[in-house]
Design a protein around this motif. Sequence first.
Motif, mmCIF file in Angstrom:
data_model
loop_
_atom_site.group_PDB
_atom_site.id
_atom_site.type_symbol
_atom_site.label_atom_id
_atom_site.label_comp_id
_atom_site.label_asym_id
_atom_site.label_seq_id
_atom_site.Cartn_x
_atom_site.Cartn_y
_atom_site.Cartn_z
ATOM 1 N N LEU A 157 0.821 -1.220 0.000
ATOM 2 C CA LEU A 157 0.000 0.000 0.000
ATOM 3 C C LEU A 157 0.855 1.271 0.000
ATOM 4 C CD1 LEU A 157 -2.767 -1.162 2.507
ATOM 5 C CD2 LEU A 157 -3.045 -0.761 0.048
ATOM 6 N N ALA A 158 2.115 1.165 0.406
ATOM 7 C CA ALA A 158 2.986 2.355 0.452
ATOM 8 C C ALA A 158 3.113 2.991 -0.931
ATOM 9 C CB ALA A 158 4.362 1.967 0.991
ATOM 10 N N ALA A 159 2.975 2.163 -1.979
ATOM 11 C CA ALA A 159 3.098 2.697 -3.343
ATOM 12 C C ALA A 159 2.027 3.742 -3.625
ATOM 13 C CB ALA A 159 3.001 1.550 -4.349
ATOM 14 N N VAL A 160 0.869 3.615 -2.960
ATOM 15 C CA VAL A 160 -0.231 4.574 -3.184
ATOM 16 C C VAL A 160 0.212 5.984 -2.787
ATOM 17 C CG1 VAL A 160 -2.592 5.178 -2.495
ATOM 18 C CG2 VAL A 160 -1.954 2.783 -2.819
ATOM 19 N N SER A 161 1.013 6.073 -1.743
ATOM 20 C CA SER A 161 1.442 7.393 -1.252
ATOM 21 C C SER A 161 2.392 8.087 -2.216
ATOM 22 C CB SER A 161 2.095 7.242 0.126
ATOM 23 O OG SER A 161 1.174 6.656 1.013
ATOM 24 N N ARG A 209 -7.381 7.623 2.216
ATOM 25 C CA ARG A 209 -6.708 7.037 1.034
ATOM 26 C C ARG A 209 -7.387 5.745 0.594
ATOM 27 N NH1 ARG A 209 -0.409 8.783 1.954
ATOM 28 N NH2 ARG A 209 -0.914 10.976 1.684
ATOM 29 N N LEU A 210 -8.123 5.110 1.513
ATOM 30 C CA LEU A 210 -8.866 3.897 1.151
ATOM 31 C C LEU A 210 -10.327 4.222 0.815
ATOM 32 C CD1 LEU A 210 -7.387 1.511 3.873
ATOM 33 C CD2 LEU A 210 -6.890 1.472 1.422
ATOM 34 N N ARG A 222 -1.275 1.904 8.915
ATOM 35 C CA ARG A 222 -2.678 2.074 9.349
ATOM 36 C C ARG A 222 -3.638 1.797 8.183
ATOM 37 N NH1 ARG A 222 0.136 6.232 13.224
ATOM 38 N NH2 ARG A 222 0.071 4.913 15.069
ATOM 39 N N MET A 223 -3.225 2.099 6.962
ATOM 40 C CA MET A 223 -4.028 1.672 5.804
ATOM 41 C C MET A 223 -4.141 0.148 5.809
ATOM 42 S SD MET A 223 -2.513 4.095 2.754
ATOM 43 C CE MET A 223 -3.518 3.476 1.397
ATOM 44 N N LEU A 232 -7.221 -4.713 6.307
ATOM 45 C CA LEU A 232 -7.320 -6.118 6.723
ATOM 46 C C LEU A 232 -8.501 -6.347 7.669
ATOM 47 C CD1 LEU A 232 -3.512 -6.827 7.112
ATOM 48 C CD2 LEU A 232 -5.043 -7.861 5.423
ATOM 49 N N LEU A 233 -8.812 -5.354 8.509
ATOM 50 C CA LEU A 233 -9.941 -5.518 9.422
ATOM 51 C C LEU A 233 -11.282 -5.386 8.697
ATOM 52 C CD1 LEU A 233 -8.791 -3.545 12.601
ATOM 53 C CD2 LEU A 233 -8.848 -6.030 12.281
#
Length: 314
Positions: free
Chosen positions: A26-30, A66-67, A292-293, A298-299
């Motif tokens: 997910l870090a790539a999204v940033s 971001r999600l 945290r994303m 995952l939750l």
Amino acid sequence: MNRHLLSAADLTRDDALLVLDTAAELAAVSDRSVKKLPTLRGRTVVNLFYEDSTRTRISFEVAAKRLSADVITFSAKGSSVSKGESLKDTALTLQAIGADAVVCRHHASGAPHTLSRWVEGSVVNAGDGTHEHPTQALLDAYTMRARTGRLEGLRVAIVGDVLHSRVARSNVLLLATLGAEVTLVSPPTLLPLGVDAWPAETSYDLDAVLPKTDVVMMLRVQRERMGAAYFPSEREYARRYGLDAARMAALPDEAIVMHPGPMNRGMEIAAEVADSVRSTIVDQVANGVSVRMAVLYLLLAGGQTADQGRGGAA
Ligand code: CP
């Protein structure tokens, strides 16, 4: 993973590695110009903060946005809590508006655990009293792995006010799960009762520990939680337990310096150390968003694969 994230002890080794690996994806999204995924569109995340925060509150808010979740950030100050409304009635209100996740910071140890009995959505502990701060431990582990390339066998010294530190407890639990070797370094007055049962060594001698350390994590001296004198003076504390440039030079060449923030510059950590190339303090904040994303993903969407989550929920 469990429905809630209340303690670092809730995470098996596989759970923790899944969070770290998902965060890495997910870090790539940033890094994109449009920092958004549709994964949690239509879901509601409430940030319920009864205690002050800068990093955790902002990064959970950014992570949820971001999600594509709907995000409500609720501070006790300015809400009906200041009129005496109880945690239970606040929880029932969040339940009534359909919160899918409640991210809770509270000055009382155990409050997120209690909250989890009253809401149907997932509860994430964003720091409860002196108890735990599991997402801080996850972002710290992520940062350690990103900077050193490993966690198994990594020698981590956690230094300072362990007694009042939820960060220390969560880090010890998570790092033990992930195979790191933790030493708590503190004055005797700032080690909690029962620390012998923690999966960590203890020492009162920072200078003896530093040369055998891959990661040194400095803890904030939490003066706001201290009703009594735990050390003779701030100057004496800094002399024995502060990390200055001379002490940093005693670390192995590749060792890194961490701090969860906020810092007392000049007390537990010198400004020149906090701002040095060995410091990961700014990286920790950036990594906190990705971690945290991953936790929210995952939750709330954990039944999907990462690819389905990235595209399928649009
Ligand atoms: N590390 C941390 O929890 O910082 P905040 O209190 O600013 O959220």
